[in-house]
Write a protein that holds these residues in place. Structure first.
Motif, mmCIF file in Angstrom:
data_model
loop_
_atom_site.group_PDB
_atom_site.id
_atom_site.type_symbol
_atom_site.label_atom_id
_atom_site.label_comp_id
_atom_site.label_asym_id
_atom_site.label_seq_id
_atom_site.Cartn_x
_atom_site.Cartn_y
_atom_site.Cartn_z
ATOM 1 N N ASN A 1 -13.567 6.175 18.683
ATOM 2 C CA ASN A 1 -12.095 6.297 18.964
ATOM 3 C C ASN A 1 -11.469 6.862 17.832
ATOM 4 O O ASN A 1 -10.512 7.876 18.000
ATOM 5 N N LEU A 2 -11.956 6.914 16.592
ATOM 6 C CA LEU A 2 -11.440 7.826 15.491
ATOM 7 C C LEU A 2 -11.632 9.163 15.621
ATOM 8 O O LEU A 2 -10.862 9.871 15.495
ATOM 9 N N VAL A 3 -12.906 9.414 16.145
ATOM 10 C CA VAL A 3 -13.570 10.958 16.390
ATOM 11 C C VAL A 3 -12.703 11.472 17.519
ATOM 12 O O VAL A 3 -12.027 12.475 17.383
ATOM 13 N N LEU A 4 -12.278 10.542 18.449
ATOM 14 C CA LEU A 4 -11.646 11.314 19.607
ATOM 15 C C LEU A 4 -10.085 11.661 19.209
ATOM 16 O O LEU A 4 -9.560 12.599 19.608
ATOM 17 N N GLU A 5 -9.597 10.751 18.427
ATOM 18 C CA GLU A 5 -8.235 10.696 17.857
ATOM 19 C C GLU A 5 -8.063 12.239 17.159
ATOM 20 O O GLU A 5 -7.121 12.993 17.273
ATOM 21 N N ASP A 6 -9.064 12.369 16.318
ATOM 22 C CA ASP A 6 -9.165 13.477 15.333
ATOM 23 C C ASP A 6 -9.486 15.014 16.145
ATOM 24 O O ASP A 6 -8.801 15.792 16.041
ATOM 25 N N TYR A 7 -10.138 14.674 16.995
ATOM 26 C CA TYR A 7 -10.734 15.978 17.890
ATOM 27 C C TYR A 7 -9.588 16.370 18.741
ATOM 28 O O TYR A 7 -9.187 17.495 18.678
ATOM 29 N N GLN A 8 -8.805 15.330 19.290
ATOM 30 C CA GLN A 8 -7.563 15.594 19.996
ATOM 31 C C GLN A 8 -6.553 16.345 19.114
ATOM 32 O O GLN A 8 -5.861 17.277 19.650
ATOM 33 N N THR A 9 -6.154 15.996 17.840
ATOM 34 C CA THR A 9 -5.366 16.515 16.948
ATOM 35 C C THR A 9 -5.908 17.783 16.680
ATOM 36 O O THR A 9 -5.119 18.841 16.582
ATOM 37 N N THR A 10 -6.750 18.215 16.575
ATOM 38 C CA THR A 10 -7.543 19.497 16.166
ATOM 39 C C THR A 10 -7.338 20.565 17.420
ATOM 40 O O THR A 10 -7.025 21.659 17.434
ATOM 41 N N LEU A 11 -7.660 20.007 18.746
ATOM 42 C CA LEU A 11 -7.454 20.762 19.805
ATOM 43 C C LEU A 11 -6.045 21.003 19.988
ATOM 44 O O LEU A 11 -5.591 22.384 20.440
ATOM 45 N N GLU A 12 -4.873 19.968 19.793
ATOM 46 C CA GLU A 12 -3.740 20.397 20.140
ATOM 47 C C GLU A 12 -3.200 21.288 19.061
ATOM 48 O O GLU A 12 -2.429 22.333 19.284
ATOM 49 N N LYS A 13 -3.580 21.422 17.709
ATOM 50 C CA LYS A 13 -3.337 22.549 16.646
ATOM 51 C C LYS A 13 -3.406 23.815 17.116
ATOM 52 O O LYS A 13 -2.949 24.576 17.069
ATOM 53 N N GLU A 14 -4.907 23.862 17.513
ATOM 54 C CA GLU A 14 -5.424 25.059 18.064
ATOM 55 C C GLU A 14 -4.891 25.798 19.185
ATOM 56 O O GLU A 14 -4.471 26.897 19.227
ATOM 57 N N TRP A 15 -4.550 24.690 20.182
ATOM 58 C CA TRP A 15 -3.675 24.920 21.446
ATOM 59 C C TRP A 15 -2.095 25.652 21.073
ATOM 60 O O TRP A 15 -1.778 26.662 21.496
ATOM 61 N N ALA B 1 -20.257 17.545 18.122
ATOM 62 C CA ALA B 1 -20.099 18.290 17.360
ATOM 63 C C ALA B 1 -19.100 18.275 15.973
ATOM 64 O O ALA B 1 -19.520 18.605 15.076
ATOM 65 N N PHE B 2 -18.148 17.726 16.569
ATOM 66 C CA PHE B 2 -17.028 17.542 15.688
ATOM 67 C C PHE B 2 -17.204 16.356 14.640
ATOM 68 O O PHE B 2 -16.912 16.523 13.526
ATOM 69 N N PHE B 3 -18.080 15.425 15.006
ATOM 70 C CA PHE B 3 -18.364 14.283 14.361
ATOM 71 C C PHE B 3 -19.430 14.593 13.230
ATOM 72 O O PHE B 3 -19.237 14.529 12.033
ATOM 73 N N LYS B 4 -20.426 15.456 13.801
ATOM 74 C CA LYS B 4 -21.419 16.220 12.714
ATOM 75 C C LYS B 4 -20.725 16.829 11.798
ATOM 76 O O LYS B 4 -21.056 16.917 10.673
ATOM 77 N N LYS B 5 -19.956 17.719 12.012
ATOM 78 C CA LYS B 5 -19.095 18.493 11.202
ATOM 79 C C LYS B 5 -18.065 17.766 10.178
ATOM 80 O O LYS B 5 -18.157 18.409 8.887
ATOM 81 N N ASN B 6 -17.672 16.772 10.710
ATOM 82 C CA ASN B 6 -16.788 15.895 9.816
ATOM 83 C C ASN B 6 -17.410 14.571 9.370
ATOM 84 O O ASN B 6 -16.476 13.589 9.214
ATOM 85 N N ARG B 7 -18.731 14.658 9.351
ATOM 86 C CA ARG B 7 -19.353 13.185 9.130
ATOM 87 C C ARG B 7 -18.843 12.263 7.827
ATOM 88 O O ARG B 7 -18.404 11.123 7.891
ATOM 89 N N LYS B 8 -18.533 12.995 7.047
ATOM 90 C CA LYS B 8 -18.079 12.434 5.597
ATOM 91 C C LYS B 8 -16.647 11.690 5.730
ATOM 92 O O LYS B 8 -16.463 10.865 4.886
#
Length: 475
Positions: free
Chosen positions: A438-452, A324-331
């Motif tokens: 790997n790139l998506v995972l890194e960005d997704y982790q960053t997003t989860l941490e920010k929200e947390w 879902a994160f990839f689809k939202k940020n595909r560009k």
């Protein structure tokens, strides 16, 4: 007189207040005070010389608050009660505590104990300096080899008896290379350090005497006694013993014995761990540097555990969330050059070129390996060799030649699988999350941490005292 008494009383009352203010509270996290010394320790350690991304104090305040919020969240989740956490924390803490439990007197006593044990082991016969000429004989040697080795040692022995120099013969004829380089000299030995046959023959000699050939489990020896002595006095060996204690980490053993004695003295009231807890509390109260070091590890372990649960492991296992994160940020996910998503394969039979492509057609990319293995390499006969992945120019010579049309590419042929082929698609941009996982995972982790962290800041109160912040490293 009354005025003097009043001043004295005021000074007496002010002393503990001054001592307390020597390390003021710099902030409160969830109502818990954080002293300036803890903040300074963390800031200075993480912004020392050599650190690339240095922060100024104001920048570091936010990072430190986030860190302490995560620790508080871990404490609220009672992660500090997990046996795995407690074991790892105490193991580290005890490594820091043990050296401080051991006094200089303890080490001196241990050094004397080691010396006395060595004196007892050496015994009244003392140390013997010996040399030997050695002819190696394997325990499983046949009769002919045994006879040849015996003839050789006897020949050397007779030559020495007739006047040949012992050291010269050892240098030229001995199979003990290390001793031969020193004219056959082994060095100082004591009872029990060599084979029984060697030991008995060597100690039977007087200084300067040579033995007849002696057979040990490893071969023949001609032994010469050079000198005798008793072990040197303790004071002359003390430094060597101290070095031995440090190199062998014997301080830990001394500490363990002291802990055992304390447990015994408590008559069952304390366990070894409780004794270590007591020492840790006492030492941390006396040594701020140690206290900060232990706290840092305590909190760091907690932060790592809860971050794994809330961010790192959580993101890695959340395939739905990643997609879902990839689809939202595909560009956001672009390549500077195309990729080939597929496989390079090598076969023996031309028919298998089409068979391989047909085998995986319509399957998910992730399922190719298992399907190919079960179809073509399911038994002891390996029909194909496969390299599967996401290739960019330069990764694979065959892909470079057939997909990216690079000229004059040198392709090395496999003699056993001479037919090369490819199957897959050339992509200008990532089509699926897995293409840039790997790139998506890194960005997704960053997003989860920010929200947390945002949720933690809403949940817990944070009070920062700017006047105390301003005194960091300036008092």
């Amino acid at each position: 007189m009354k005025r003097k008494n009043l001043i004295a009383a005021l000074l007496f009352c002010a002393a503990p207040m001054m001592a307390q203010n020597a390390d003021p509270v710099i902030m409160k996290i969830a109502g818990k005070p954080v002293l300036r010394s803890e903040f300074e320790y963390s800031y200075n350690k993480n912004n020392s010389e050599g650190v690339i991304d240095k922060k100024n104090i104001d920048e570091y305040v936010d990072l430190f608050i986030n860190y302490k919020l995560k620790v508080q969240a871990a404490l609220d989740e009672q992660l500090d009660t997990l046996s795995s956490y407690q074991q790892e924390f105490r193991q580290y803490r005890d490594q820091q505590i043990k050296p401080a439990i051991v006094t200089d007197a303890d080490v001196e006593e241990e050094a004397h104990r080691i010396y006395d044990a060595e004196v007892k082991r050496i015994g009244p016969d003392g140390l013997l300096q010996v040399a030997h000429v050695f002819v190696r004989l394997s325990p499983d040697a046949d009769k002919q080899t045994e006879a040849e080795k015996k003839q050789r040692i006897d020949s050397i022995y007779n030559a020495i008896k007739k006047g040949a120099d012992f050291n010269d013969m050892a240098s030229k004829k001995s199979d003990d290379g290390a001793a031969a380089a020193k004219g056959g000299v082994i060095g100082w030995i004591s009872h029990g350090q060599t084979f029984e046959e060697f030991d008995k023959a060597a100690y039977a000699l007087k200084n300067g005497e040579m033995s007849e050939p002696v057979l040990s489990p490893v071969g023949w020896h001609i032994i010469k006694a050079i000198d005798r002595k008793m072990l040197e006095p303790y004071d002359s060996l003390r430094q060597n013993i101290m070095t031995f204690i440090e190199r062998r980490n014997i301080r830990d053993r001394i500490a363990d014995r002291k802990v055992e004695k304390e447990v015994e003295a408590s008559n069952g009231q304390m366990t070894p761990q409780q004794v270590m807890d007591k020492h840790a509390a006492e030492l941390q109260a006396k040594d701020p540097e140690l206290d900060n070091l232990v706290r840092e590890y305590h909190d760091g372990l907690l932060m790592f555990e809860i971050s794994s649960r809330m961010v790192w492991d959580k993101a890695a296992k959340d395939e739905e969330g990643l997609n879902a994160f990839f689809k939202k940020n595909r560009k956001k996910y672009k390549w500077d050059e195309p990729r080939f998503k597929g496989m390079v394969y090598h076969v023996k039979d031309q028919k298998d070129v089409k068979n391989v492509a047909k085998c995986v057609k319509g399957l998910k990319f992730a399922d190719w390996n298992e399907k190919l293995r079960s179809t073509f390499n399911g038994d002891s006969i390996i029909r194909i060799r496969v390299e599967k992945g996401l290739f960019k120019k330069g990764d694979n010579a065959i892909v470079d030649s057939l997909v990216f049309k690079v000229k004059n590419v040198e392709v090395k042929k496999n003699a056993d699988y001479p037919i090369d082929a490819i199957y897959g698609k050339k992509l200008k941009a990532p089509k699926e999350m897995s293409d840039v996982r790997n790139l998506v995972l890194e960005d997704y982790q960053t997003t989860l941490e920010k929200e947390w962290v945002e949720a933690l800041r809403r949940k817990y109160t944070v009070e920062v005292y700017p006047d105390i912040i301003a005194t960091v490293n300036k008092h």
